[in-house]
Design an enzyme around this catalytic site. Structure first.
Site, PDB file in Angstrom:
ATOM      1  CD  GLN A 206      -2.954  -1.025   2.259  1.00 29.10           C
ATOM      2  OE1 GLN A 206      -2.595  -0.606   3.360  1.00 29.10           O
ATOM      3  NE2 GLN A 206      -4.180  -1.473   2.037  1.00 29.10           N
ATOM      4  CG  ASN A 207       5.095   3.215   1.437  1.00 30.77           C
ATOM      5  OD1 ASN A 207       5.621   3.739   0.463  1.00 30.77           O
ATOM      6  ND2 ASN A 207       5.280   3.652   2.677  1.00 30.77           N
ATOM      7  CB  CYS A 208       2.746   4.758  -3.701  1.00 29.40           C
ATOM      8  SG  CYS A 208       2.764   6.417  -3.032  1.00 29.40           S
TER       9      CYS A 208
END
Length: 166
Positions: free
Chosen positions: A38-40
């Site tokens: 979910q971390n881009c």
């Protein structure tokens, strides 16, 4: 629970040092920077260096960053934190950023991934900040709800200080 950061990912070619605050739960569990899908972060860095880091193995991701003159580390060496949110970091110990910076002869810029990294990092770097370009980046975390397209636009400013692969 006490959490500890990873070793810095740098080499003699590092021109840009990207500093986070402290790895999140999934990253710590996997032993990899920015392991939470979910971390881009890897998506953002892909847009910066024009390489598909998202699909690479972790080792290849780090190799590609180093090849482009990008280093990674965290401002916080260790801290007490429940969960992964920066706002929950307590009783932190700082990394030796000055020692690392002094060991990087090609370093031109320091980028801070999020407000917490910026706030804590500037306290450590202090007056030494004047010798580098400093970039405050919007956090790559999904908890920071700025549109990814806006994050990409702001992160692409990192291109100005990189080794351009031929």
């Amino acid at each position: 629970m006490r959490k500890k950061c990873f070793a810095p990912v740098v080499d003699e070619r590092t021109r840009l040092l990207v500093l986070g605050s402290l790895p999140g739960e999934k990253s710590l569990a996997q032993g990899e920077y920015y392991a939470n899908r979910q971390n881009c972060f890897w998506h953002l860095m892909s847009s910066v260096i024009d390489a598909d880091l998202v699909t690479m193995s972790y080792g290849h991701k780090l190799d590609e960053l180093r090849r482009c003159g990008i280093g990674l580390w965290d401002v916080v060496a260790e801290a007490t934190r429940e969960g992964s949110l920066d706002s929950r970091i307590r009783a932190h110990e700082k990394n030796d950023l000055l020692g690392l910076i002094q060991s990087l002869p090609e370093l031109k810029a320091i980028a801070f991934n999020g407000a917490k990294a910026l706030k804590l990092g500037l306290k450590v770097i202090g007056s030494n900040a004047e010798q580098f370009s400093l970039l405050a980046l919007p956090s790559s975390s999904a908890a920071y709800t700025l549109a990814v397209s806006t994050k990409v636009e702001r992160w692409r400013a990192l291109r100005d200080v990189l080794i351009v692969p031929t």
